[in-house]
Design an enzyme around this catalytic site. Structure first.
Site, PDB file in Angstrom:
ATOM      1  NE  ARG A  98      58.768  -1.746  -7.657  1.00 12.27           N
ATOM      2  CZ  ARG A  98      59.911  -2.271  -7.281  1.00 12.27           C
ATOM      3  NH1 ARG A  98      60.896  -1.492  -6.862  1.00 12.27           N
ATOM      4  NH2 ARG A  98      60.113  -3.577  -7.328  1.00 12.27           N
ATOM      5  N   GLY A 100      63.730   1.727  -6.259  1.00 10.79           N
ATOM      6  CA  GLY A 100      63.923   0.573  -5.406  1.00 10.79           C
ATOM      7  C   GLY A 100      64.451  -0.643  -6.128  1.00 10.79           C
ATOM      8  CB  VAL A 102      64.049  -7.585  -6.671  1.00  8.23           C
ATOM      9  CG1 VAL A 102      64.843  -8.072  -5.481  1.00  8.23           C
ATOM     10  CG2 VAL A 102      63.110  -8.686  -7.177  1.00  8.23           C
ATOM     11  CB  THR A 103      59.142  -5.954  -4.281  1.00  6.25           C
ATOM     12  OG1 THR A 103      58.382  -6.270  -3.117  1.00  6.25           O
ATOM     13  CG2 THR A 103      58.221  -5.472  -5.388  1.00  6.25           C
ATOM     14  CE1 TYR A 104      55.505 -13.991  -5.484  1.00  5.56           C
ATOM     15  CE2 TYR A 104      54.547 -13.387  -3.368  1.00  5.56           C
ATOM     16  CZ  TYR A 104      54.543 -14.176  -4.501  1.00  5.56           C
ATOM     17  OH  TYR A 104      53.573 -15.146  -4.669  1.00  5.56           O
ATOM     18  N   GLY A 165      56.732   1.225  -2.816  1.00  2.00           N
ATOM     19  CA  GLY A 165      57.596   1.675  -3.899  1.00  2.00           C
ATOM     20  C   GLY A 165      56.787   2.540  -4.839  1.00  2.00           C
ATOM     21  N   GLY A 177      52.877   1.879  -5.676  1.00  7.76           N
ATOM     22  CA  GLY A 177      52.214   2.121  -4.400  1.00  7.76           C
ATOM     23  C   GLY A 177      52.681   1.195  -3.300  1.00  7.76           C
ATOM     24  CG  PHE A 178      49.933   0.201  -0.373  1.00  9.50           C
ATOM     25  CD1 PHE A 178      49.157  -0.888  -0.033  1.00  9.50           C
ATOM     26  CD2 PHE A 178      49.286   1.373  -0.753  1.00  9.50           C
ATOM     27  CE1 PHE A 178      47.770  -0.828  -0.064  1.00  9.50           C
ATOM     28  CE2 PHE A 178      47.904   1.451  -0.792  1.00  9.50           C
ATOM     29  CZ  PHE A 178      47.143   0.332  -0.446  1.00  9.50           C
ATOM     30  CB  CYS A 195      63.153  -4.070  -0.411  1.00 13.36           C
ATOM     31  SG  CYS A 195      61.360  -4.181  -0.538  1.00 13.36           S
TER      32      CYS A 195
END
Length: 250
Positions: A98, A100, A102-104, A165, A177-178, A195
């Protein structure tokens, strides 16, 4: 997750977003699924949808064990925990395709993966539709979520409660997605710069004083999808989806 520049064009009607129009969406709610397995499901479903082997759009609503995912443009310095800390806390790290940073994802967070074939729509219009779905679901539990100029996602003040993302394939089929923070362990967010946004925080419904379960919010997300996308959702099972794409998964 993805950050998009503000659009100068008015948002398109999200009810015209899907190539399938108002046809029902198949919804899969498998519970807690390891991230790599769910990502494999997404890729297989998206390929089948693009090839025509899968005739329905699908929405997957689930939870993940603790994982940090790194988008294509991720800055590794935004991953703050060292290897020993990651092992001790049981957090996996997975690079993904995807956009963007980094996310958790983790227990207590509702993650949604819409596998939709779009028509005549910009990615920004699709992202705005996802934001609207989250905003409406939050309103049902008394939380006023809002957009923030220059950023994606849904915010309460300067704290993000819902991250977005996405990826669009050459066949205009969406993946990723979300993620809606219902009651995750917010300490796990301290291991990253979420993010890549260093000057803003993260919140959850629990931290806002709202006592609600992930399943409760999944019900509300389904209702909001019905309103925003103009389509009903029909429960499905993994067994009913995977056989239909076996020829593209082999």
């Amino acid at each position: 997750m993805d950050e998009l520049a503000p659009s100068r064009r008015p948002a398109a009607d999200p009810r015209s977003l899907r190539a399938a129009g108002g046809a029902p969406l198949a919804v899969l709610r498998p519970g807690t699924v390891p991230y790599p397995l769910a990502w494999d499901w997404q890729r297989r479903l998206a390929q089948a949808r693009a090839d025509g082997a899968l005739e329905r759009d699908v929405v997957v609503l689930l939870e993940h064990p603790p994982v940090y995912t790194l988008g294509r443009r991720a800055d590794r310095t935004n991953l703050l925990f060292d290897e020993a800390t990651l092992r001790r806390r049981g957090i996996e790290v997975v690079p993904v395709d995807r956009g963007g940073d980094v996310t958790y994802h983790g227990p207590g967070q509702l993650v949604g993966y819409p596998i939709l074939q779009l028509v005549g729509m910009r990615v920004v219009d699709y992202v705005r539709a996802l934001e609207e779905i989250l905003i409406r679901a939050l309103a049902e539990v008394g939380v006023t979520g809002a957009r923030s100029p220059g950023y994606t996602g849904v915010w309460v003040g300067d704290e993000k409660v819902g991250a977005i993302g996405v990826r669009m394939s050459a066949g205009r089929v969406t993946t990723h997605g979300f993620a809606l923070n219902v009651r995750p362990d917010l300490d796990d967010f301290t291991g990253i710069v979420p993010c890549g946004i260093a000057d803003r925080g993260v919140c959850s419904l629990a931290s806002l004083g709202v006592e609600v379960t992930v399943d409760d919010m999944a019900d509300r997300i389904e209702a909001a999808m019905t309103q925003v996308l103009g389509a009903t959702l029909e429960p499905t099972s993994l067994d009913s989806l995977l056989p239909s794409i076996s020829k593209v998964a082999s």
